[in-house]
Design an enzyme around this catalytic site. Structure first.
Site, PDB file in Angstrom:
ATOM      1  N   ARG A  52     -18.186 -33.501 -90.380  1.00 53.67           N
ATOM      2  CA  ARG A  52     -17.078 -34.430 -90.072  1.00 53.67           C
ATOM      3  C   ARG A  52     -15.901 -33.688 -89.454  1.00 53.67           C
ATOM      4  O   ARG A  52     -15.243 -34.217 -88.552  1.00 53.67           O
ATOM      5  CB  ARG A  52     -16.664 -35.189 -91.329  1.00 53.67           C
ATOM      6  CG  ARG A  52     -15.696 -36.320 -91.038  1.00 53.67           C
ATOM      7  CD  ARG A  52     -15.440 -37.194 -92.234  1.00 53.67           C
ATOM      8  NE  ARG A  52     -14.780 -36.487 -93.309  1.00 53.67           N
ATOM      9  CZ  ARG A  52     -14.514 -37.001 -94.513  1.00 53.67           C
ATOM     10  NH1 ARG A  52     -14.878 -38.242 -94.776  1.00 53.67           N
ATOM     11  NH2 ARG A  52     -13.903 -36.313 -95.429  1.00 53.67           N
ATOM     12  N   LYS A 151     -10.468 -37.723 -88.936  1.00 53.70           N
ATOM     13  CA  LYS A 151      -9.620 -37.375 -90.087  1.00 53.70           C
ATOM     14  C   LYS A 151      -8.503 -36.483 -89.546  1.00 53.70           C
ATOM     15  O   LYS A 151      -8.578 -35.254 -89.573  1.00 53.70           O
ATOM     16  CB  LYS A 151     -10.458 -36.673 -91.167  1.00 53.70           C
ATOM     17  CG  LYS A 151      -9.735 -36.595 -92.511  1.00 53.70           C
ATOM     18  CD  LYS A 151     -10.701 -36.265 -93.622  1.00 53.70           C
ATOM     19  CE  LYS A 151     -10.012 -35.984 -94.942  1.00 53.70           C
ATOM     20  NZ  LYS A 151      -9.323 -37.115 -95.547  1.00 53.70           N
ATOM     21  N   GLU A 184     -10.184 -50.286 -95.595  1.00 49.68           N
ATOM     22  CA  GLU A 184     -10.260 -49.189 -96.571  1.00 49.68           C
ATOM     23  C   GLU A 184      -8.913 -49.086 -97.258  1.00 49.68           C
ATOM     24  O   GLU A 184      -8.001 -49.869 -96.965  1.00 49.68           O
ATOM     25  CB  GLU A 184     -10.644 -47.868 -95.896  1.00 49.68           C
ATOM     26  CG  GLU A 184      -9.606 -47.352 -94.928  1.00 49.68           C
ATOM     27  CD  GLU A 184      -9.919 -45.951 -94.396  1.00 49.68           C
ATOM     28  OE1 GLU A 184     -10.579 -45.175 -95.105  1.00 49.68           O
ATOM     29  OE2 GLU A 184      -9.483 -45.658 -93.281  1.00 49.68           O
TER      30      GLU A 184
END
Ligand code: PMP
Length: 299
Positions: A52, A151, A184
Site C-alpha cells: 500500500r 494514504k 468510512e
C-alpha cells in the site's frame, strides 16, 4: 531506548529525530505514510503495508528512494533499535525539502522517516461496552479529487470529522461520500451486519482500503459468514443488527450507537465478538519476526 526513529538512513531517539521546516511534507502535506503494528516481536501484515505504501507513492508520483528490500530492512532495524515487542510503526515518505513554492521539482531528495513507538489504543472498556459515533457533516473527497485510497499526509478532512466527534463526546465520526453513501470513519473502516451478512463499503468509493478491513473480510469468509463489499446508506447502518470498526490501532472494535440510535440491542454483537477473537488470534500467530531469536515466519 523506548521508541526509535529512522531519518534518512540514521536511527536516533525520538527527541533527536528532526527534519527540515522546508520539507514539503510539513509545508504542504506532500507525502504518504503507513501505520503498522508489532505484536509480540512480529510485524503484522508487513508485506501488505509495503504494497500500500508503494501504491500510495505511485498515486502521487513520489519515488521512494529505497527499494522494497532496503525499506523492509530499515523498518525491521528500527523496530529492533526501539527494543519494543509491542509497538506501532509509522513509515512516512515526504517529497523532501524544497523551497516555499509547491513545485515538487524543487525537492531533490524525498525524506524517509520510520517512527517506532508505543501504541495508543482505545481503552479496554470500549471493546466491552462498544463505541459510540456520529455522522460528520464533512464529506469524503470525491475519487476524482485526491483519491482516498492514497494514504497521504493530507488528513484534514478526517481531522475535521474527528473534531465533530470530539464535540459530540463520542469516539469516532462516520463519513459519507458526496452522494451520501456510507464510506468510512475518520481513522477506521466501517462494517455492519445485516440479515446475517457482513457488509463494508466498496473500495471504489474513495476510502482507505484498510489492511485490517481486508483481513476481516477474509476471516469472516473463513468463519462461514457471507462478507460483501457494498454500497449502502446511513439507514442501513441504523437498521443493522451489529456494527464494528476496523483499523490497525482499533483492530476490530464494536459500535453500539450511531447518531443517538442504538445499533441492535445496544451491546457488542455476537458476530463482531467472533471476528474480534479470530483477528486477535491471527495477529498473535503470524507476522514477520524482528528479533533474531524468533522462529521463522509462521503463516
Ligand atoms: N481509514 C482511514 C481513514 C485510516 O486512516 C485508517 C488507518 N488508521 C483506516 C481506514 C484503517 O486502515 P488499516 O486497517 O490499514 O489500518
Amino acid at each position: 531506548m523506548s521508541g526509535a526513529v529512522y531519518v534518512n538512513g540514521r536511527i536516533t531517539s525520538k527527541q533527536e529525530a528532526m527534519i527540515s521546516v522546508y520539507d514539503h511534507g510539513f509545508l504542504y502535506g506532500d507525502g504518504v505514510f503507513e501505520g503498522i503494528r508489532v505484536y509480540d516481536g512480529r510485524i503484522f501484515k508487513l508485506e501488505e503495508h509495503l504494497d500500500r505504501l508503494y501504491a500510495s507513492a505511485r498515486g502521487i508520483m513520489l519515488e521512494i528512494p529505497l527499494d522494497r528490500t532496503d525499506l523492509r530492512r530499515a523498518i525491521i532495524e528500527t523496530v529492533r533499535a526501539s527494543g519494543l515487542r509491542d509497538a506501532y510503526i509509522r513509515p512516512v515518505i515526504s517529497r523532501g525539502p524544497g523551497d516555499l513554492g509547491i513545485d515538487p521539482r524543487k525537492c531533490a531528495h524525498p525524506t524517509v522517516v520510520i517512527i517506532v513507538d508505543a501504541i495508543q489504543l482505545y481503552p479496554r472498556e470500549a471493546y466491552e461496552r462498544g463505541l459510540r459515533m456520529i455522522t460528520a457533516t464533512v464529506r469524503r473527497p470525491s475519487p476524482d479529487a485526491l483519491n482516498g485510497r492514497v494514504k497521504s499526509l493530507n488528513y484534514l478532512n478526517n481531522i475535521l470529522a474527528r473534531i465533530e466527534a470530539n464535540q459530540a463526546g463520542v469516539e469516532e465520526a462516520l463519513m459519507l461520500t458526496g452522494d451520501g453513501v456510507v464510506c468510512e470513519c475518520s481513522a477506521d473502516n466501517i462494517f455492519i451486519v445485516t440479515r446475517g451478512e457482513v457488509w463494508t463499503p466498496a473500495s471504489h468509493l474513495s476510502l482507505l482500503q484498510g489492511i485490517t478491513r481486508d483481513t476481516v473480510l477474509g476471516l469472516a469468509r473463513d468463519l462461514g459468514m457471507p462478507a460483501l463489499e457494498k454500497i449502502f446508506t446511513l439507514y442501513d447502518v441504523y437498521a443493522a443488527s451489529e456494527c464494528f470498526l476496523t483499523g490497525t490501532g482499533a483492530e476490530v472494535a464494536p459500535v453500539v450507537e450511531v447518531d443517538g440510535r442504538k445499533i441492535g440491542d445496544g451491546r457488542p454483537g455476537p458476530m463482531t465478538g467472533r471476528l474480534i477473537a479470530a483477528f486477535r488470534d491471527l495477529a498473535r500467530r503470524t507476522g514477520t519476526p524482528v528479533y533474531a531469536e524468533e522462529a521463522p515466519q509462521r503463516r
